[in-house]
Design a protein around this motif. Sequence first.
Motif, PDB file in Angstrom:
ATOM      1  N   ALA A 170      24.986  50.866 -55.644  1.00  0.00           N
ATOM      2  CA  ALA A 170      23.790  51.623 -56.027  1.00  0.00           C
ATOM      3  C   ALA A 170      24.157  52.969 -56.636  1.00  0.00           C
ATOM      4  O   ALA A 170      23.559  53.403 -57.631  1.00  0.00           O
ATOM      5  CB  ALA A 170      22.889  51.817 -54.808  1.00  0.00           C
ATOM      6  N   VAL A 171      25.148  53.641 -56.060  1.00  0.00           N
ATOM      7  CA  VAL A 171      25.565  54.953 -56.569  1.00  0.00           C
ATOM      8  C   VAL A 171      26.239  54.816 -57.927  1.00  0.00           C
ATOM      9  O   VAL A 171      25.972  55.604 -58.847  1.00  0.00           O
ATOM     10  CB  VAL A 171      26.506  55.639 -55.559  1.00  0.00           C
ATOM     11  CG1 VAL A 171      27.184  56.856 -56.184  1.00  0.00           C
ATOM     12  CG2 VAL A 171      25.731  56.058 -54.318  1.00  0.00           C
ATOM     13  N   ALA A 172      27.098  53.811 -58.092  1.00  0.00           N
ATOM     14  CA  ALA A 172      27.777  53.606 -59.372  1.00  0.00           C
ATOM     15  C   ALA A 172      26.769  53.365 -60.490  1.00  0.00           C
ATOM     16  O   ALA A 172      26.977  53.796 -61.634  1.00  0.00           O
ATOM     17  CB  ALA A 172      28.754  52.438 -59.262  1.00  0.00           C
ATOM     18  N   PHE A 222      28.537  59.447 -46.340  1.00  0.00           N
ATOM     19  CA  PHE A 222      27.185  59.875 -45.988  1.00  0.00           C
ATOM     20  C   PHE A 222      26.487  60.579 -47.149  1.00  0.00           C
ATOM     21  O   PHE A 222      25.259  60.520 -47.271  1.00  0.00           O
ATOM     22  CB  PHE A 222      27.209  60.759 -44.737  1.00  0.00           C
ATOM     23  CG  PHE A 222      27.406  59.975 -43.467  1.00  0.00           C
ATOM     24  CD1 PHE A 222      26.469  59.054 -43.052  1.00  0.00           C
ATOM     25  CD2 PHE A 222      28.551  60.137 -42.706  1.00  0.00           C
ATOM     26  CE1 PHE A 222      26.648  58.306 -41.896  1.00  0.00           C
ATOM     27  CE2 PHE A 222      28.747  59.397 -41.552  1.00  0.00           C
ATOM     28  CZ  PHE A 222      27.792  58.473 -41.146  1.00  0.00           C
ATOM     29  N   SER A 223      27.233  61.237 -48.011  1.00  0.00           N
ATOM     30  CA  SER A 223      26.635  61.823 -49.212  1.00  0.00           C
ATOM     31  C   SER A 223      26.172  60.715 -50.154  1.00  0.00           C
ATOM     32  O   SER A 223      25.099  60.802 -50.754  1.00  0.00           O
ATOM     33  CB  SER A 223      27.642  62.731 -49.924  1.00  0.00           C
ATOM     34  OG  SER A 223      27.918  63.877 -49.159  1.00  0.00           O
ATOM     35  N   ARG A 224      26.971  59.680 -50.289  1.00  0.00           N
ATOM     36  CA  ARG A 224      26.573  58.549 -51.140  1.00  0.00           C
ATOM     37  C   ARG A 224      25.338  57.863 -50.573  1.00  0.00           C
ATOM     38  O   ARG A 224      24.434  57.458 -51.318  1.00  0.00           O
ATOM     39  CB  ARG A 224      27.732  57.553 -51.270  1.00  0.00           C
ATOM     40  CG  ARG A 224      29.007  58.162 -51.831  1.00  0.00           C
ATOM     41  CD  ARG A 224      29.978  57.119 -52.341  1.00  0.00           C
ATOM     42  NE  ARG A 224      30.380  56.123 -51.370  1.00  0.00           N
ATOM     43  CZ  ARG A 224      31.422  56.252 -50.538  1.00  0.00           C
ATOM     44  NH1 ARG A 224      32.141  57.367 -50.540  1.00  0.00           N
ATOM     45  NH2 ARG A 224      31.741  55.283 -49.701  1.00  0.00           N
ATOM     46  N   LEU A 225      25.286  57.724 -49.255  1.00  0.00           N
ATOM     47  CA  LEU A 225      24.132  57.090 -48.619  1.00  0.00           C
ATOM     48  C   LEU A 225      22.868  57.920 -48.850  1.00  0.00           C
ATOM     49  O   LEU A 225      21.806  57.382 -49.189  1.00  0.00           O
ATOM     50  CB  LEU A 225      24.396  56.936 -47.119  1.00  0.00           C
ATOM     51  CG  LEU A 225      23.273  56.331 -46.279  1.00  0.00           C
ATOM     52  CD1 LEU A 225      22.970  54.905 -46.713  1.00  0.00           C
ATOM     53  CD2 LEU A 225      23.624  56.380 -44.795  1.00  0.00           C
ATOM     54  N   THR A 226      22.968  59.240 -48.671  1.00  0.00           N
ATOM     55  CA  THR A 226      21.820  60.116 -48.883  1.00  0.00           C
ATOM     56  C   THR A 226      21.359  60.069 -50.335  1.00  0.00           C
ATOM     57  O   THR A 226      20.152  60.058 -50.623  1.00  0.00           O
ATOM     58  CB  THR A 226      22.169  61.562 -48.496  1.00  0.00           C
ATOM     59  OG1 THR A 226      22.626  61.590 -47.143  1.00  0.00           O
ATOM     60  CG2 THR A 226      20.955  62.477 -48.620  1.00  0.00           C
ATOM     61  N   LEU A 227      22.309  60.033 -51.255  1.00  0.00           N
ATOM     62  CA  LEU A 227      21.973  59.948 -52.678  1.00  0.00           C
ATOM     63  C   LEU A 227      21.245  58.653 -52.986  1.00  0.00           C
ATOM     64  O   LEU A 227      20.226  58.650 -53.693  1.00  0.00           O
ATOM     65  CB  LEU A 227      23.254  60.048 -53.508  1.00  0.00           C
ATOM     66  CG  LEU A 227      23.120  59.768 -55.005  1.00  0.00           C
ATOM     67  CD1 LEU A 227      22.118  60.723 -55.650  1.00  0.00           C
ATOM     68  CD2 LEU A 227      24.486  59.868 -55.688  1.00  0.00           C
ATOM     69  N   ARG A 228      21.747  57.539 -52.456  1.00  0.00           N
ATOM     70  CA  ARG A 228      21.078  56.265 -52.710  1.00  0.00           C
ATOM     71  C   ARG A 228      19.646  56.281 -52.198  1.00  0.00           C
ATOM     72  O   ARG A 228      18.711  55.828 -52.889  1.00  0.00           O
ATOM     73  CB  ARG A 228      21.845  55.120 -52.040  1.00  0.00           C
ATOM     74  CG  ARG A 228      21.254  53.749 -52.367  1.00  0.00           C
ATOM     75  CD  ARG A 228      21.568  52.704 -51.334  1.00  0.00           C
ATOM     76  NE  ARG A 228      20.974  52.970 -50.028  1.00  0.00           N
ATOM     77  CZ  ARG A 228      20.936  52.088 -49.036  1.00  0.00           C
ATOM     78  NH1 ARG A 228      21.449  50.880 -49.203  1.00  0.00           N
ATOM     79  NH2 ARG A 228      20.402  52.394 -47.871  1.00  0.00           N
TER      80      ARG A 228
END
Length: 266
Positions: free
Chosen positions: A96-98, A235-241
């Motif tokens: 999702a982040v990519a 956790f930053s990637r999770l929050t961004l998603r």
Amino acid sequence: DWNVVRGFRFRERGDVHADITLDAFLESLGSRATLRASTLRSRRMYAVDDAGTAVDAWPVDRCVSCELEVDGGTFVRSTGRWYRVERGLVSQVNAAVAALVRSMPELPPYDDANEGSYNARVARTRRGMVLVDKKLLVHGGGASRIEFCDLLSEQKQMIHVKRYCGSQTLSHLFAQGLVGVNLLLNDREFRGKLDAVLPRSHRVGSSRPDAREYELVYAIVEGSGRPLVEALPFFSRLTLRNAARQVAGFGCRVGVTMPASRIAAV
């Protein structure tokens, strides 16, 4: 208050680093041989403002962040604690982040003392960019002050710029973008206050905008040159998603760009 943090140091007095890295900490010790778990717990990290004054401090142990694959499991260390993460979730978040990564060539390399200086330079040198940084709008009762975005382009891109200094700074960034989009689309009074600080060419109008015409852009300056999914902690990637999902739910486009940085990661 992450808005006033401009750097970090490992002693009450000493060199200020733009980012927190293990190499910088080891250098401050003078010898890798002295590194122990007790050292990480006893030594302090100081966050400093533009004047070099410490505004907060915490044990270095809380700054150790990593992701490990052990016996088929994924383990994440964040803010002093270990977590086990389902491997399927890691794959989903990374994909999702990519998919959010965008290319925005109109954003120049970051080579500035702080984000405020960078934003002002971009607005001054890039056609169609309007500076919204530090134009705080009193809204929502009490002492609430809303910063809609840092830069607003003529293509209706709401750009939030943040130099990566840890998960907390990015959590604030992602939440700020989400709040701005929500108010833009759903609060007529807020749109009126926003238009009061924008030039006529960029005003949003009193009627509810078409969300599909706007794009929320997170511009993250990280400095290492690594891909987004490698540069940001889990956790930053999770929050961004999660933030991106909510923004997309409003019907608004959302993306992430990583401006080149001439300030190397320390």
